[in-house]
Design a protein around this motif. Sequence first.
Motif, PDB file in Angstrom:
ATOM      1  N   VAL A 166       0.877  -1.382   0.050  1.00  0.00           N
ATOM      2  CA  VAL A 166       0.078  -0.128  -0.056  1.00  0.00           C
ATOM      3  C   VAL A 166       0.745   1.083  -0.041  1.00  0.00           C
ATOM      4  O   VAL A 166       0.579   2.067  -0.781  1.00  0.00           O
ATOM      5  CB  VAL A 166      -1.113   0.068   1.155  1.00  0.00           C
ATOM      6  CG1 VAL A 166      -1.870   1.324   1.322  1.00  0.00           C
ATOM      7  CG2 VAL A 166      -1.956  -1.111   1.223  1.00  0.00           C
ATOM      8  N   ASP A 167       1.936   1.403   0.840  1.00  0.00           N
ATOM      9  CA  ASP A 167       2.653   2.636   1.005  1.00  0.00           C
ATOM     10  C   ASP A 167       4.202   2.508   0.050  1.00  0.00           C
ATOM     11  O   ASP A 167       4.798   3.365   0.296  1.00  0.00           O
ATOM     12  CB  ASP A 167       2.829   2.690   2.619  1.00  0.00           C
ATOM     13  CG  ASP A 167       3.954   1.716   3.107  1.00  0.00           C
ATOM     14  OD1 ASP A 167       4.272   0.946   2.311  1.00  0.00           O
ATOM     15  OD2 ASP A 167       3.945   1.739   4.286  1.00  0.00           O
ATOM     16  N   ALA A 191       4.734  -3.976   6.568  1.00  0.00           N
ATOM     17  CA  ALA A 191       3.508  -4.604   6.623  1.00  0.00           C
ATOM     18  C   ALA A 191       2.347  -4.041   6.360  1.00  0.00           C
ATOM     19  O   ALA A 191       1.742  -3.243   7.266  1.00  0.00           O
ATOM     20  CB  ALA A 191       3.331  -5.683   7.578  1.00  0.00           C
ATOM     21  N   ASP A 192       1.434  -4.055   5.246  1.00  0.00           N
ATOM     22  CA  ASP A 192       0.443  -3.533   4.906  1.00  0.00           C
ATOM     23  C   ASP A 192      -0.439  -4.385   3.935  1.00  0.00           C
ATOM     24  O   ASP A 192       0.099  -5.301   3.198  1.00  0.00           O
ATOM     25  CB  ASP A 192       0.249  -2.137   4.731  1.00  0.00           C
ATOM     26  CG  ASP A 192       1.124  -1.711   3.693  1.00  0.00           C
ATOM     27  OD1 ASP A 192       1.246  -2.586   2.720  1.00  0.00           O
ATOM     28  OD2 ASP A 192       2.090  -0.640   3.734  1.00  0.00           O
ATOM     29  N   ILE A 248      -0.852  -5.476   8.263  1.00  0.00           N
ATOM     30  CA  ILE A 248      -0.400  -7.039   8.346  1.00  0.00           C
ATOM     31  C   ILE A 248      -0.619  -7.146   6.698  1.00  0.00           C
ATOM     32  O   ILE A 248      -1.358  -6.431   6.079  1.00  0.00           O
ATOM     33  CB  ILE A 248      -1.081  -8.132   8.945  1.00  0.00           C
ATOM     34  CG1 ILE A 248      -2.675  -7.937   8.446  1.00  0.00           C
ATOM     35  CG2 ILE A 248      -1.048  -7.862  10.606  1.00  0.00           C
ATOM     36  CD1 ILE A 248      -3.534  -9.288   9.148  1.00  0.00           C
ATOM     37  N   LYS A 249       0.386  -7.861   6.346  1.00  0.00           N
ATOM     38  CA  LYS A 249       0.333  -8.296   4.970  1.00  0.00           C
ATOM     39  C   LYS A 249      -0.730  -9.468   4.751  1.00  0.00           C
ATOM     40  O   LYS A 249      -0.888 -10.209   5.533  1.00  0.00           O
ATOM     41  CB  LYS A 249       1.845  -9.078   4.436  1.00  0.00           C
ATOM     42  CG  LYS A 249       2.791  -7.747   4.114  1.00  0.00           C
ATOM     43  CD  LYS A 249       4.213  -8.385   3.734  1.00  0.00           C
ATOM     44  CE  LYS A 249       5.077  -7.491   3.551  1.00  0.00           C
ATOM     45  NZ  LYS A 249       6.460  -7.817   3.003  1.00  0.00           N
ATOM     46  N   LEU A 250      -1.441  -9.580   3.525  1.00  0.00           N
ATOM     47  CA  LEU A 250      -2.565 -10.365   3.478  1.00  0.00           C
ATOM     48  C   LEU A 250      -2.389 -11.467   2.360  1.00  0.00           C
ATOM     49  O   LEU A 250      -1.502 -11.343   1.638  1.00  0.00           O
ATOM     50  CB  LEU A 250      -3.591  -9.603   3.046  1.00  0.00           C
ATOM     51  CG  LEU A 250      -4.261  -8.436   4.047  1.00  0.00           C
ATOM     52  CD1 LEU A 250      -5.370  -7.681   3.296  1.00  0.00           C
ATOM     53  CD2 LEU A 250      -4.918  -9.186   5.275  1.00  0.00           C
TER      54      LEU A 250
END
Length: 342
Positions: free
Chosen positions: A142-143, A149-150, A173-175
């Motif tokens: 995302v960033d 982690a995202d 968190i990573k998905l």
Amino acid sequence: MKKQIKTLSIIALSIITFNSCSDDDDNNNVNPPTNTESTRLYTSNNADGNITYYDVTDLSNVSATTLVTASVAADGIYFDASTDAAIQASRSGLALEGFTDISAIASGTTITSDIVGTADMTSPREVAVNGNFYVVADNADVDADDTTADGRLFIYERSNGTFTLRNTITTDIKLWGITFNGNDLYAVVDTTNQLAVYTDFLSNTTDATVSATKTIAVEGIVRTHGLTFDAASNTMVLTDIGSAGDATDGGFHVISDFLTKFNNTADGGTLALSSQIRVAGSNTVLGNPVDVAYDADTETVFIAEAANGSILAFNNIGTGGNITPFINNTLASASAVYLSKD
């Protein structure tokens, strides 16, 4: 998820029988169907984006049907029996696409999406459904900072032949895999051995960054990807892809009495391997098992195996170990599975 439509024929499945080492009489053979309901396994893939579903009502006589889509790569898949509709997350179209009245369509037929959505996503993966709400996990950074982690959870509402984006949740968190239990959304924490839960997830009705309610580690897993939860039997199954570059080190974990074990594990704690059943080893043909479905009636685990390009099925699981799949069907870049009973 891809472009270059190939002529397809019905895929033959290799049914492999083997002798079990278990002393449990219930696990000696392929379990017969316990009723007359139809059971189908729906699959998607990243090789041609088509939908293949298998009639697994009788596990000793499995048939396959492939429907050609405009996507050239696809991931998470779901089947809505009430409208005879298969819905998948198109990785080439970056949107949900749905196809109704599919059961009477012949294998090899090209189908056109008649439930459409907007192209909002970047890297769609698993789909989880609660009523008319369809949640898609997107594992894109995302960033644009790979040290943080995202991920994002896109929440769509299905109505009148369309998927409308209601809101987007950014995670810390990573998905990858997601699944609902009631109103609670469970999510694997990609690149780790962790499992998170977002309680009353759909109550988040606006765009926001939301942290998981609770996160635990699952001992024995290197890197989890796929998960499924069967509420009736209170069973969770998680996959372990091990090293993403190794096509031989995958596995899966079966956790019975899951809710009790999860609830009794503190936030940030670890669920002990002794509370689980692990299946792994050279006979399993598991390298990167990216998604999983579970049939509690026959105690069968179905796996989308990406590294070795196959749909696998296991029973006779017993105490786990290096078990040979009794179904090993070729499906290049298999990405998702969903089991439907009607």
